[in-house]
Design an enzyme around this catalytic site. Sequence first.
Site, short mmCIF file in Angstrom:
data_model
loop_
_atom_site.label_atom_id
_atom_site.label_comp_id
_atom_site.label_asym_id
_atom_site.label_seq_id
_atom_site.Cartn_x
_atom_site.Cartn_y
_atom_site.Cartn_z
N LYS A 110 0.86 -1.19 0.00
CA LYS A 110 0.00 0.00 0.00
C LYS A 110 0.88 1.22 0.00
O LYS A 110 1.92 1.24 0.68
CB LYS A 110 -0.90 0.01 1.24
N GLU B 224 -9.41 7.66 4.01
CA GLU B 224 -9.27 7.94 5.45
C GLU B 224 -9.76 9.34 5.81
O GLU B 224 -9.38 10.33 5.17
CB GLU B 224 -7.78 7.78 5.85
O1 KIV Z 1 -0.83 2.55 8.76
C1 KIV Z 1 -2.02 2.26 8.89
O2 KIV Z 1 -2.46 1.63 9.86
C2 KIV Z 1 -2.94 2.71 7.85
C3 KIV Z 1 -4.40 2.57 8.14
C4 KIV Z 1 -4.83 3.63 9.05
C5 KIV Z 1 -5.20 2.57 6.90
O3 KIV Z 1 -2.53 3.18 6.85
#
Ligand code: KIV
Length: 265
Positions: A113, A182
């Site tokens: 991600k 978010e």
């Molecule tokens: O780092 C994380 O936990 C995240 C979530 C808040 C989506 O990116």
Amino acid sequence: MERVTPQYLKKKKEKGERAVLLTAYDYFIARLEDEAGIDVILVGDSYGTTVLGYSSTLPVTMADMLPIVGAVRRGAKRAMVIADMPYMSYQPSTEHAIRNAGRFMRLGVDGVKLEGGIVVKDTVKRLVDIGIPVMGHTGMTPQSYKKFGGYRVRGKKKDEFQELITDAMALEEAGVFSIIVECVPEDVTRRITEEIKVPVYGIGAGKHCDGQILVVTDLIGLSPGPMPKFVKEYAHLQNDITDAINRYMDEVRNGTYPNASHTYF
Ligand code: KIV
């Protein structure tokens, strides 16, 4: 049980079924989440704030993330495991992003991600082109909190609203298999979910999307407060842990622990 893949998540969206995502930072919690049936486990760079005690995610490095990504992968059999790319592991160049995403993929994760919209479009496209599944992340992206003037809801103003829609569309065009949104008003999430075909998962983004993600330490009551409005604590482990430590101290001090049942003869 069927293993979770991007195709599985897409089918879930088409059937109108909500996916459930959660972060994890170690083998033990990952195993519990996997056995419970969580669909996607994100090894979030929130590790920096939840476990390492930093005040933001900016100090988190690849060296911090690699061992915990491996541990979470070993704990999860069915869930999809996604590694969060930490600050400056992908921003400097696409080459950087490929090398670092590759280090995570070698640990057996199912994808990575990264935060941002149009600005990371080319990087996302390149990662996807070489076979790395990518999850997008837009809205209040914590690695950019200084640019936003702090951790605040994004998308309330018309221009920001439009910017977030454009970002989500750019991510879809680049080939992400899903997008996390978010800390935005629910209208933003609803519009993104209507506009794009890949699953959209919210955190502090209302319910008009294809599933939810939370930070596990928030969910189980292990994060120091104050909590953002969107967090629901389903357990209060901080209280249980403090209580256990207090009882242990009392029993050592008054001589009731250890007793005969804890002693070798
Ligand atoms: O780092 C994380 O936990 C995240 C979530 C808040 C989506 O990116």
